[in-house]
Write an enzyme that holds these catalytic residues in place. Structure first.
Site, PDB file in Angstrom:
ATOM      1  N   LYS A  58       0.777   4.802   6.978  1.00 24.06           N
ATOM      2  CA  LYS A  58       0.196   3.824   7.361  1.00 24.06           C
ATOM      3  C   LYS A  58       0.611   2.514   6.617  1.00 24.06           C
ATOM      4  O   LYS A  58       0.263   1.276   7.053  1.00 24.06           O
ATOM      5  CB  LYS A  58      -1.333   4.028   7.382  1.00 24.06           C
ATOM      6  CG  LYS A  58      -1.826   5.227   7.904  1.00 24.06           C
ATOM      7  CD  LYS A  58      -3.449   5.389   7.780  1.00 24.06           C
ATOM      8  CE  LYS A  58      -4.011   6.634   8.421  1.00 24.06           C
ATOM      9  NZ  LYS A  58      -5.348   6.988   7.664  1.00 24.06           N
ATOM     10  N   GLY A  59       1.021   2.723   5.401  1.00 27.56           N
ATOM     11  CA  GLY A  59       1.156   1.660   4.598  1.00 27.56           C
ATOM     12  C   GLY A  59       2.091   0.520   5.134  1.00 27.56           C
ATOM     13  O   GLY A  59       1.822  -0.630   4.522  1.00 27.56           O
ATOM     14  N   GLU A 114       9.404  -0.213   5.536  1.00 31.16           N
ATOM     15  CA  GLU A 114       8.731   0.561   4.801  1.00 31.16           C
ATOM     16  C   GLU A 114       7.717  -0.285   3.725  1.00 31.16           C
ATOM     17  O   GLU A 114       8.321  -1.508   3.633  1.00 31.16           O
ATOM     18  CB  GLU A 114       9.546   1.556   3.974  1.00 31.16           C
ATOM     19  CG  GLU A 114       9.625   3.079   3.906  1.00 31.16           C
ATOM     20  CD  GLU A 114       8.252   3.429   3.452  1.00 31.16           C
ATOM     21  OE1 GLU A 114       7.309   3.275   3.689  1.00 31.16           O
ATOM     22  OE2 GLU A 114       8.508   4.737   3.253  1.00 31.16           O
ATOM     23  N   ASP A 115       6.651   0.423   3.452  1.00 31.70           N
ATOM     24  CA  ASP A 115       5.938  -0.666   2.269  1.00 31.70           C
ATOM     25  C   ASP A 115       6.415  -0.758   1.051  1.00 31.70           C
ATOM     26  O   ASP A 115       6.779  -1.786   0.463  1.00 31.70           O
ATOM     27  CB  ASP A 115       4.503  -0.036   2.233  1.00 31.70           C
ATOM     28  CG  ASP A 115       4.461   1.417   2.071  1.00 31.70           C
ATOM     29  OD1 ASP A 115       5.437   2.146   2.120  1.00 31.70           O
ATOM     30  OD2 ASP A 115       3.080   1.901   2.192  1.00 31.70           O
ATOM     31  N   ASP A 118       9.189   4.216  -4.077  1.00 30.58           N
ATOM     32  CA  ASP A 118       8.753   4.691  -5.618  1.00 30.58           C
ATOM     33  C   ASP A 118       9.980   5.517  -6.138  1.00 30.58           C
ATOM     34  O   ASP A 118      11.063   5.046  -6.438  1.00 30.58           O
ATOM     35  CB  ASP A 118       7.507   5.176  -5.653  1.00 30.58           C
ATOM     36  CG  ASP A 118       7.037   5.800  -6.901  1.00 30.58           C
ATOM     37  OD1 ASP A 118       7.565   5.187  -7.890  1.00 30.58           O
ATOM     38  OD2 ASP A 118       5.986   6.281  -7.120  1.00 30.58           O
ATOM     39  N   LYS A 146       9.750  -0.299  -6.484  1.00 31.57           N
ATOM     40  CA  LYS A 146       9.333  -0.001  -8.152  1.00 31.57           C
ATOM     41  C   LYS A 146      10.450   0.184  -9.005  1.00 31.57           C
ATOM     42  O   LYS A 146      11.366   0.854  -8.794  1.00 31.57           O
ATOM     43  CB  LYS A 146       8.574   0.984  -8.189  1.00 31.57           C
ATOM     44  CG  LYS A 146       7.012   1.032  -7.814  1.00 31.57           C
ATOM     45  CD  LYS A 146       6.274   2.042  -8.090  1.00 31.57           C
ATOM     46  CE  LYS A 146       4.885   1.959  -7.378  1.00 31.57           C
ATOM     47  NZ  LYS A 146       3.820   3.024  -7.434  1.00 31.57           N
ATOM     48  N   VAL A 168      -0.032   0.285  -7.169  1.00 29.94           N
ATOM     49  CA  VAL A 168      -0.545  -1.172  -6.509  1.00 29.94           C
ATOM     50  C   VAL A 168      -1.335  -0.883  -5.368  1.00 29.94           C
ATOM     51  O   VAL A 168      -1.028   0.310  -4.663  1.00 29.94           O
ATOM     52  CB  VAL A 168       0.442  -2.154  -6.412  1.00 29.94           C
ATOM     53  CG1 VAL A 168       1.174  -2.473  -7.702  1.00 29.94           C
ATOM     54  CG2 VAL A 168       1.808  -1.610  -5.391  1.00 29.94           C
ATOM     55  N   ASP A 174      -2.669   1.609   0.154  1.00 32.41           N
ATOM     56  CA  ASP A 174      -4.151   2.253  -0.498  1.00 32.41           C
ATOM     57  C   ASP A 174      -4.020   3.155  -1.422  1.00 32.41           C
ATOM     58  O   ASP A 174      -3.072   3.499  -2.216  1.00 32.41           O
ATOM     59  CB  ASP A 174      -4.467   3.141   0.934  1.00 32.41           C
ATOM     60  CG  ASP A 174      -3.803   4.481   0.804  1.00 32.41           C
ATOM     61  OD1 ASP A 174      -2.441   4.322   0.817  1.00 32.41           O
ATOM     62  OD2 ASP A 174      -4.209   5.480   0.983  1.00 32.41           O
ATOM     63  N   ARG A 180      -6.457  -1.148   1.837  1.00 30.00           N
ATOM     64  CA  ARG A 180      -5.263  -1.688   2.660  1.00 30.00           C
ATOM     65  C   ARG A 180      -5.621  -2.928   3.287  1.00 30.00           C
ATOM     66  O   ARG A 180      -4.594  -3.667   3.493  1.00 30.00           O
ATOM     67  CB  ARG A 180      -5.387  -0.721   3.823  1.00 30.00           C
ATOM     68  CG  ARG A 180      -5.038   0.722   3.575  1.00 30.00           C
ATOM     69  CD  ARG A 180      -4.275   1.407   4.807  1.00 30.00           C
ATOM     70  NE  ARG A 180      -4.411   2.856   4.614  1.00 30.00           N
ATOM     71  CZ  ARG A 180      -3.274   3.485   4.145  1.00 30.00           C
ATOM     72  NH1 ARG A 180      -2.294   2.873   3.849  1.00 30.00           N
ATOM     73  NH2 ARG A 180      -3.239   5.010   4.118  1.00 30.00           N
TER      74      ARG A 180
HETATM   75  P1  IMP Z   1       8.376   7.667  -2.840  1.00 28.91           P
HETATM   76  O1  IMP Z   1       8.563   8.896  -1.840  1.00 28.91           O
HETATM   77  O2  IMP Z   1       7.942   8.232  -4.174  1.00 28.91           O
HETATM   78  O3  IMP Z   1       9.287   6.779  -2.669  1.00 28.91           O
HETATM   79  O4  IMP Z   1       6.829   7.246  -2.413  1.00 28.91           O
HETATM   80  C1  IMP Z   1       6.751   6.616  -1.321  1.00 28.91           C
HETATM   81  C2  IMP Z   1       5.482   6.458  -0.589  1.00 28.91           C
HETATM   82  O5  IMP Z   1       4.267   6.796  -1.567  1.00 28.91           O
HETATM   83  C3  IMP Z   1       5.363   5.167  -0.191  1.00 28.91           C
HETATM   84  O6  IMP Z   1       5.574   4.881   1.196  1.00 28.91           O
HETATM   85  C4  IMP Z   1       3.632   5.004  -0.412  1.00 28.91           C
HETATM   86  O7  IMP Z   1       2.922   5.361   0.692  1.00 28.91           O
HETATM   87  C5  IMP Z   1       3.241   5.709  -1.227  1.00 28.91           C
HETATM   88  N1  IMP Z   1       3.131   5.051  -2.753  1.00 28.91           N
HETATM   89  C6  IMP Z   1       4.444   5.007  -3.610  1.00 28.91           C
HETATM   90  N2  IMP Z   1       3.988   4.020  -4.629  1.00 28.91           N
HETATM   91  C7  IMP Z   1       2.785   3.375  -4.138  1.00 28.91           C
HETATM   92  C8  IMP Z   1       1.602   2.657  -4.903  1.00 28.91           C
HETATM   93  O8  IMP Z   1       1.787   1.938  -5.957  1.00 28.91           O
HETATM   94  N3  IMP Z   1       0.680   2.203  -4.072  1.00 28.91           N
HETATM   95  C9  IMP Z   1       0.264   2.825  -3.108  1.00 28.91           C
HETATM   96  N4  IMP Z   1       1.245   3.795  -2.515  1.00 28.91           N
HETATM   97  C10 IMP Z   1       2.355   4.235  -3.021  1.00 28.91           C
HETATM   98 MG    MG Z   2       4.757   4.191   2.943  1.00 32.61          MG
END
Ligand code: IMP
Ligand code: MG
Length: 193
Positions: A58-59, A114-115, A118, A146, A168, A174, A180
């Site tokens: 949803k982000g 993508e939002d 990480d 990040k 964040v 969220d 959100r």
């Molecule tokens: P990744 O797979 O570790 O890159 O995580 C990506 C997903 O984790 C993002 O699409 C978000 O939905 C969630 N996410 C990662 N960091 C944050 C944050 O700081 N705040 C909120 N959601 C996050």
């Molecule tokens: Mg996401």
């Protein structure tokens, strides 16, 4: 004098649990300015080959809404919903497709919206999943990245902002489905779920 219906909070007085909403990391004005730039770059790059914008729910819903309006091309939008197994604030990299795309990707110019990136594990899974559907091209536009957190190489064509590695919230992001609706990106000060 306030406008009827305009109950958006000002700095320091937030809608819900103000104590958990920390400093502004990216302001509403900076978000809008950067999204205008991203939209212009995408408009130039995709001239003559209309993109299919694929938002990751949803982000990315709010970013998708603003970005799509900043792209002056005959584009289409679709959404996927994914959920990663593991804790709420750290992804495990094992992704479950909760809602798949409605459209066929063959010969489409797909731009994933993508939002936040990480670890990069969610995105790297999605890229493999979408490439298997034989799009003409596949690129990624991530609003936030990040710094120094990526555990896998992800090819990000467009990035809004690189931010420190803290959790964040706001502008679609969220914690346990809350915050959100904040119009800016904020540091999250509450307990990590
Ligand atoms: P990744 O797979 O570790 O890159 O995580 C990506 C997903 O984790 C993002 O699409 C978000 O939905 C969630 N996410 C990662 N960091 C944050 C944050 O700081 N705040 C909120 N959601 C996050
Ligand atoms: Mg996401």
């Amino acid at each position: 004098m306030t406008t009827p219906g305009d109950d958006r909070p000002t700095e320091g007085t937030r809608l819900q649990d103000g104590a958990e909403v920390g400093a502004v990391i990216v302001s509403e004005a900076d978000l809008q300015r950067r999204i205008t730039e991203l939209g212009a770059a995408i408009t130039a790059d995709y001239a003559g080959r209309p993109p299919l914008l694929v938002g990751v729910l949803k982000g990315a819903f709010m970013f998708m809404s603003d970005l799509s309006r900043a792209i002056a091309l005959p584009s289409e939008v679709d959404f996927m919903a994914v959920s990663s197994y593991g804790s709420a604030t750290r992804t495990s990299g094992v992704v479950r497709i909760v809602k798949d795309l409605d459209v066929d990707l063959v010969d489409r110019h797909v731009l994933v919206v993508e939002d936040i990136v990480d670890s990069g594990l969610t995105l790297s899974y999605l890229q493999r999943y979408l490439l298997a559907r034989q799009p003409a091209s596949l690129e990624v536009c991530a609003l936030l990245v990040k710094e120094g957190q990526q555990r896998t190489a992800v090819d990000l064509r467009y990035v809004g902002f690189t931010i420190p590695a803290d959790f964040v919230i706001g502008y679609g992001l969220d914690v346990a489905e809350r915050y959100r609706n904040l119009p800016a990106i904020h540091d999250y000060l509450g307990p990590k779920p």
